[in-house]
Enzyme design. Structure first.
Site, PDB file in Angstrom:
ATOM      1  N   HIS A  51       0.847  -1.204   0.000  1.00 24.48           N
ATOM      2  CA  HIS A  51       0.000   0.000   0.000  1.00 24.48           C
ATOM      3  C   HIS A  51       0.878   1.247   0.000  1.00 24.48           C
ATOM      4  CE1 HIS A  51      -3.898   2.029   1.615  1.00 24.48           C
ATOM      5  NE2 HIS A  51      -3.175   2.893   0.904  1.00 24.48           N
ATOM      6  N   VAL A  54       2.570   6.510  -4.678  1.00 21.41           N
ATOM      7  CA  VAL A  54       3.812   7.008  -5.258  1.00 21.41           C
ATOM      8  C   VAL A  54       3.660   8.438  -5.778  1.00 21.41           C
ATOM      9  CG1 VAL A  54       5.391   6.667  -7.200  1.00 21.41           C
ATOM     10  CG2 VAL A  54       4.758   4.732  -5.756  1.00 21.41           C
ATOM     11  N   LYS A 133      -8.192  -1.184  -6.254  1.00 21.07           N
ATOM     12  CA  LYS A 133      -8.379  -0.460  -4.995  1.00 21.07           C
ATOM     13  C   LYS A 133      -9.808   0.058  -4.931  1.00 21.07           C
ATOM     14  CE  LYS A 133      -7.581   1.678  -1.126  1.00 21.07           C
ATOM     15  NZ  LYS A 133      -6.580   2.714  -0.944  1.00 21.07           N
ATOM     16  N   HIS A 158     -10.314   0.322   1.359  1.00 24.49           N
ATOM     17  CA  HIS A 158     -10.199   1.354   2.397  1.00 24.49           C
ATOM     18  C   HIS A 158     -11.507   1.298   3.195  1.00 24.49           C
ATOM     19  CE1 HIS A 158      -9.307   5.778   3.557  1.00 24.49           C
ATOM     20  NE2 HIS A 158     -10.351   5.380   4.254  1.00 24.49           N
ATOM     21  N   ASP A 256       1.066   2.742   3.744  1.00 25.42           N
ATOM     22  CA  ASP A 256       0.151   3.782   3.255  1.00 25.42           C
ATOM     23  C   ASP A 256       0.925   5.087   3.049  1.00 25.42           C
ATOM     24  OD1 ASP A 256      -2.094   5.141   2.419  1.00 25.42           O
ATOM     25  OD2 ASP A 256      -2.968   5.350   4.414  1.00 25.42           O
ATOM     26  N   HIS A 260       2.770  14.559   0.540  1.00 30.00           N
ATOM     27  CA  HIS A 260       2.236  15.841   0.081  1.00 30.00           C
ATOM     28  C   HIS A 260       3.339  16.886   0.184  1.00 30.00           C
ATOM     29  CE1 HIS A 260      -1.869  14.394  -0.207  1.00 30.00           C
ATOM     30  NE2 HIS A 260      -1.753  13.866   0.996  1.00 30.00           N
ATOM     31  N   PRO A 274      -4.844  14.947   3.933  1.00 28.05           N
ATOM     32  CA  PRO A 274      -4.380  13.914   4.859  1.00 28.05           C
ATOM     33  C   PRO A 274      -3.346  13.009   4.202  1.00 28.05           C
ATOM     34  CG  PRO A 274      -6.504  13.297   3.958  1.00 28.05           C
ATOM     35  CD  PRO A 274      -6.201  14.668   3.423  1.00 28.05           C
TER      36      PRO A 274
END
Length: 389
Positions: A51, A54, A133, A158, A256, A260, A274
């Protein structure tokens, strides 16, 4: 090539020699090695992170294939599997092919990608992808029904309800948001970034595979944008229960990794995106627990390598003849965590004390990381059978 050293082999730590090119050819007691590791170092199957976000493409200002996979090998990871929610969104045959070309050129690890849900499932299923996903908003889409009914490939969920993005973050704290979503799916399903033990128990009872992240164990609350993540960091008691019980029942650890830009993470809390960048944290964290005696080496290797390889059905996760020549070498050394090759320079794990240090990583039989430098090797699509020859 021959390497020699202490290795986790057949459930024990043994002094062995390993011969390999892209795959492991022979394992024996003695040899004239091309590379010998010290008595303080331990050769392990390279970690598999199923998970990872990229970014790249139009989101390359956050992270690129090269920076994400360089950060991965720095953290002892030999295989990453990328999520489809980049720009453009990856859920058509054409975009999947473009994405795979991007990885083919720049990935320092072996890799795979997930597709988003799509009505083109029959065409997408023919492509060498890891699976699909499913995001919370997808649970209301007709495309998701197509994927659940027509594809036998892995689906990764998710686990939150579709309306969670429309309510206050504090109201998402109840675990029923996760458990309710799990009751809406079926088939070859993997439940990702579980944040509480009750969700884990339900998912396992339904025959689904599971993962948790290291940051949902160690990060102490959402104090600012740097620690803002979906699903949110839970309260101390929930995290402690997940650590004390969940760590011994969950199938694997996933990062995960969700990078950012610095500018985005400096926005107002309600507006900042997030996500925590942690692809290089999971492996040294879990092996630190091993060195502290909190989990066994069998459990650590299963969490990081063996079980994710089994879930993905790929020939990695063991030091065994015929498996890929992907190795992570660690030693016991106390250090403070920081990212190194990622575009992300701030995480809530910065300064976290670790006792396991990655000294070398070999991917596809080539040195990818030597403890200081990442080398421009090219990983392969581990889900493409033609790349395994």
């Amino acid at each position: 090539m021959w390497i020699k050293g202490k290795a986790y082999y057949e459930g024990e730590i043994k002094e062995i020699c390993i011969n390999f090119d892209r795959s492991i050819k022979e394992i024996r007691a003695n040899c004239k090695p091309d590379m010998t590791f010290t008595n303080e170092e331990l050769i392990l199957p390279a970690s598999v992170d199923l998970h990872v976000h990229v970014r790249g493409a139009q989101l390359s200002y956050k992270e690129t294939v090269a920076t994400a996979t360089s950060e991965a090998v720095y953290g002892g990871v030999g295989v990453i599997v990328d999520m489809p929610n980049t720009v453009p969104y990856i859920n058509t045959p054409e975009r999947i092919k473009e994405r795979l070309r991007e990885f083919q050129l720049y990935s320092r690890t072996d890799y795979g990608i997930y597709s988003g849900v799509s009505k083109e499932v029959e065409e997408i299923d023919k492509l060498p992808i890891a699976g699909y996903k499913i995001y919370p908003e997808d649970l209301e889409k007709e495309e998701t029904r197509y994927v659940l009914e027509k594809s036998k490939k892995l689906k990764i969920l998710h686990p939150e309800m579709p309306f969670v993005s429309k309510i206050e973050r504090s109201l998402r704290r109840s675990y029923w948001m996760e458990t309710a979503a799990i009751n809406l799916v079926k088939g070859n399903m993997h439940i990702t970034h579980i944040t509480n033990f009750e969700t884990l128990q339900l998912a396992k009872s339904m025959g689904f595979t599971t993962d948790i992240t290291a940051h949902h164990l160690v990060v102490d609350g959402e104090r600012d944008c740097i620690s803002k993540v979906n699903p949110p960091i839970r309260d101390y008691v929930t995290r402690l229960k997940l650590f004390l019980k969940g760590l011994f029942e969950v199938d694997c650890i996933a990062s995960d990794h969700a990078p950012h830009s610095k500018e985005e993470k400096r926005m107002n809390f309600d507006l900042c995106p997030p996500g925590i960048a942690g692809v290089s944290f999971s492996t040294p964290y879990i092996y630190s627990l091993m060195f502290k005696g909190l989990i066994s080496i069998d459990r650590a290797v299963s969490l990081l390598s063996g079980n994710p390889s089994r879930i993905l059905n790929i020939p990695t996760g063991k030091i065994k003849e015929g498996y890929r020549a992907n190795f992570t070498v660690i030693k016991r050394e106390n250090w403070r965590y920081t990212t190194k090759f990622s575009k992300v320079t701030e995480t809530p794990m910065d300064g976290f004390s670790l006792d396991a240090k990655v000294t070398n990583v070999i991917v596809e039989g080539k040195l990818a990381f030597d403890g200081e430098n990442v080398y421009p090797i090219r990983g392969v699509n581990i889900f493409d059978s033609s790349s395994r020859s």
